[in-house]
Design an enzyme around this catalytic site. Structure first.
Site, short mmCIF file in Angstrom:
data_model
loop_
_atom_site.label_atom_id
_atom_site.label_comp_id
_atom_site.label_asym_id
_atom_site.label_seq_id
_atom_site.Cartn_x
_atom_site.Cartn_y
_atom_site.Cartn_z
N ARG A 75 3.12 -9.51 4.10
CA ARG A 75 2.02 -8.88 4.82
C ARG A 75 1.02 -9.91 5.34
O ARG A 75 0.94 -11.02 4.84
CB ARG A 75 1.29 -7.90 3.88
N LYS A 92 2.54 0.18 4.42
CA LYS A 92 1.22 -0.05 3.86
C LYS A 92 0.12 0.50 4.76
O LYS A 92 -0.98 0.82 4.29
CB LYS A 92 1.01 -1.54 3.60
N HIS A 136 -1.72 2.81 -6.23
CA HIS A 136 -0.70 1.80 -5.99
C HIS A 136 0.04 1.64 -7.32
O HIS A 136 -0.30 0.78 -8.15
CB HIS A 136 -1.34 0.49 -5.56
N SER A 189 2.41 -6.12 -6.01
CA SER A 189 3.79 -6.50 -5.77
C SER A 189 4.15 -7.70 -6.63
O SER A 189 3.40 -8.68 -6.72
CB SER A 189 3.99 -6.84 -4.29
N LYS A 246 6.32 -3.22 -11.11
CA LYS A 246 6.26 -1.76 -10.94
C LYS A 246 7.63 -1.15 -10.72
O LYS A 246 8.00 -0.17 -11.35
CB LYS A 246 5.38 -1.40 -9.73
N THR A 247 8.39 -1.76 -9.80
CA THR A 247 9.71 -1.21 -9.48
C THR A 247 10.68 -1.40 -10.64
O THR A 247 11.38 -0.47 -11.06
CB THR A 247 10.26 -1.87 -8.21
N ASP A 253 6.19 2.90 -5.96
CA ASP A 253 5.09 2.12 -5.38
C ASP A 253 3.80 2.88 -5.08
O ASP A 253 2.73 2.34 -5.27
CB ASP A 253 5.57 1.45 -4.09
N ARG A 256 13.47 -8.57 0.07
CA ARG A 256 13.24 -7.15 -0.22
C ARG A 256 14.45 -6.30 0.10
O ARG A 256 15.25 -6.62 0.97
CB ARG A 256 12.07 -6.64 0.61
#
Length: 535
Positions: A61, A199, A218, A236, A240-241, A255, A321
């Site tokens: 990003r 996002k 988030h 990120s 989390k994932t 997410d 990703r």
């Protein structure tokens, strides 16, 4: 596309100013978008069927290139200390230049929904220059059961080949992500990184939902067989994932979620997992998704002859990703909804090696750490970040927070209090020393501690009070080396640990000064400086 449908979509695009455009695909299926992406030379097919793409120079990003239009609606609702402003006139010029740039271009249109709870869902129309971007967002948002009468409340125009002019548009560079919240329009140009699209949707939901009494988060979320839902906050790269993809629990999403008085609901219909060094042994479900037809792999290395992918190759970026539908994860929720959470987990990747692998938080400490949002930016997640850097990202998502953090903090505190939710801080970062000296916390340890927290075993054990941060830390748990629970004991030089801990406490205190006028006295008292002074 038949003539009547083509005429309808062109008429709708014309109202936006998109005229004299080339061929348009409207709500094309995944196979059609695959074919389109390959025909245009946008992608390669890997062994197993995944679509491999490159995002060029933008492998993450660009938060410094994101703008919100400052107008009568947003003047007093946006946290301008955290968000860059663009004038309405600059946005209008940018918009007209976008429309001109789109002339004669082939465009892909996807009509989708953000939010699995119909009461709070946001209809989104994404108009993209790249077919693979259309496939990406089809995975990441929710395909509605019917598109009859679809009326978007948010429109995103995504033109990677557009280059902003800093003098003409008031931008910092040729990259621009501009949000006109009053009119529900987002313009994205100068970047091929598809994560900007998702996002942008998240940012808009973060703006809209608090006014509806809904907490946007988030976070990832899952639920056990007993209906014991859990949410995992974190930036990120903090896990989390990975940690929510537990085969013993049903995945709700990886997410972005909302929390209303009816429970938790996923904003998305897919996952966007970081896959650098991914292994089958550690993450079998996500690993399988990288080998599956339909998955979009960003910046993953591929052998040009065998078409085998190499997930250990970070030569393009550490931020490789995979985007895939939630249905690719066995046992994932088909509804995207779960009950009120019983447990909140705040994930942090502590680059200083100071924090314990898990700590229990009081409601006041939970709000303090939520507003602090301490972690490390992991290499590749943003442009220019090549190694972990300590950072404070309020609400565990500062780049996506349009309103003042106090808005979200008070929403969360109210939900925790009304539903008696257990809260934990989990460090997935370093132990035995800071980054460069210590080692990353073993994922097996993190999973074992989370299992104990989620099934209640952790509560029945013994606890100590951390002398620096004041939160409770378990002294033992079956299957975990007890020395890891006391980070000071993992350092070769305990006095060096003490110095590092005092340094980190100082960073917390300095960072939290900007929130002190927005929180109550009991939250201020949860500051680690109070505990340090009491030693």
């Amino acid at each position: 596309m038949d003539t009547a449908v083509d005429s309808l979509i062109r008429s709708q695009l014309s109202t936006l100013g998109l005229r004299w455009i080339g061929p348009v695909s409207w709500n094309a299926s995944a196979p059609a978008l695959y074919q389109e992406a390959l025909a245009r030379g946008e992608a390669q097919v890997a062994d197993g069927g995944a679509l491999v793409v490159s995002t060029g120079t933008h492998t993450g990003r660009s938060p410094q290139d994101k703008y919100i239009v400052r107008d009568a609606e947003t003047e007093n609702t946006i946290w301008w200390d955290n968000n860059r402003a663009m004038s309405p006139a600059q946005f209008e010029t940018l918009k007209q230049d976008f429309m001109a740039h789109a002339r004669l271009k082939a465009l892909s249109v996807q009509d989708l929904v953000a939010g699995a709870d119909a009461a709070h869902a946001l209809p989104v129309r994404v108009i993209s220059e790249y077919a693979w971007h259309a496939l990406f967002i089809q995975h990441l948002l929710i395909v509605p059961p019917s598109r009859d009468g679809f009326a978007p409340k948010l429109t995103i125009i995504d033109l990677p080949s557009f280059k902003a002019d800093s003098k003409r548009h008031g931008t910092r560079s040729e990259t621009v992500i501009a949000l006109d919240l009053a009119h529900g329009l987002v313009l994205i140009g100068g970047t091929q990184y598809a994560g900007e699209i998702k996002k942008a949707v998240f940012t808009v939901l973060n703006y809209l939902l608090p006014a509806e009494g809904v907490m946007p988060m988030h976070c990832s979320a899952n639920v056990g067989q007993a209906g014991d839902a859990a949410v995992f906050f974190g930036l990120s790269g903090t896990g989390k994932t990975t940690l929510s993809a537990d085969p013993r629990r049903m995945l709700i999403g990886d997410d972005e979620h909302g929390w209303s008085e009816d429970g938790v609901f996923n904003f998305e219909g897919g996952c966007y997992a970081k896959v650098i060094n991914l292994s089958y042994e550690a993450e079998p479900s996500i690993f399988a998704a990288t080998k599956s037809w339909g998955t979009v792999l960003e910046n993953v290395a591929i052998d040009p002859v065998t078409r085998q992918i190499n997930l250990e190759d970070g030569s393009k970026t550490e931020n490789t990703r995979a985007a895939y539908p939630l249905s690719a994860i066995p046992g994932a929720s088909a509804t995207g909804r779960a009950p009120i959470p019983r447990t909140i987990v705040m994930l942090t990747a502590d680059a200083f090696g100071v924090l314990p692998p898990i700590a229990r938080l009081t409601p006041q400490q939970a709000m303090y750490h939520f507003l602090s949002g301490y972690t490390a930016k992991v290499a590749g997640t943003e442009r220019g970040v090549t190694e972990p850097q300590a950072t404070f990202s309020t609400c565990f998502g500062a780049p996506f927070i349009p309103r003042h953090p106090g808005v979200y903090g008070n929403l969360l505190r109210g939900l925790i209090a009304r539903h008696n939710v257990s809260c934990y801080l989990v460090n997935t970062g370093w132990t035995g020393g800071a980054y460069g000296t210590g080692r990353r916390m073993p994922i097996a340890v993190t999973r074992a501690l989370l299992d104990a927290a989620l099934d209640g075993r952790l509560e029945s054990g013994e606890w100590r009070t951390d002398p620096h941060f004041g939160f409770a830390v378990p002294t033992a748990i079956d299957g975990v080396d007890s020395s890891l629970l006391d980070p000071r004991s993992t350092w070769a030089d305990p006095t060096a640990y003490d110095a590092q801990a005092r340094k980190l406490v100082g960073m917390f205190v300095e960072n939290f000064m900007r929130f002190e006028d927005q929180v109550s006295a009991d939250v201020k008292a949860a500051s680690p400086c109070v505990q340090l002074a009491a030693e």
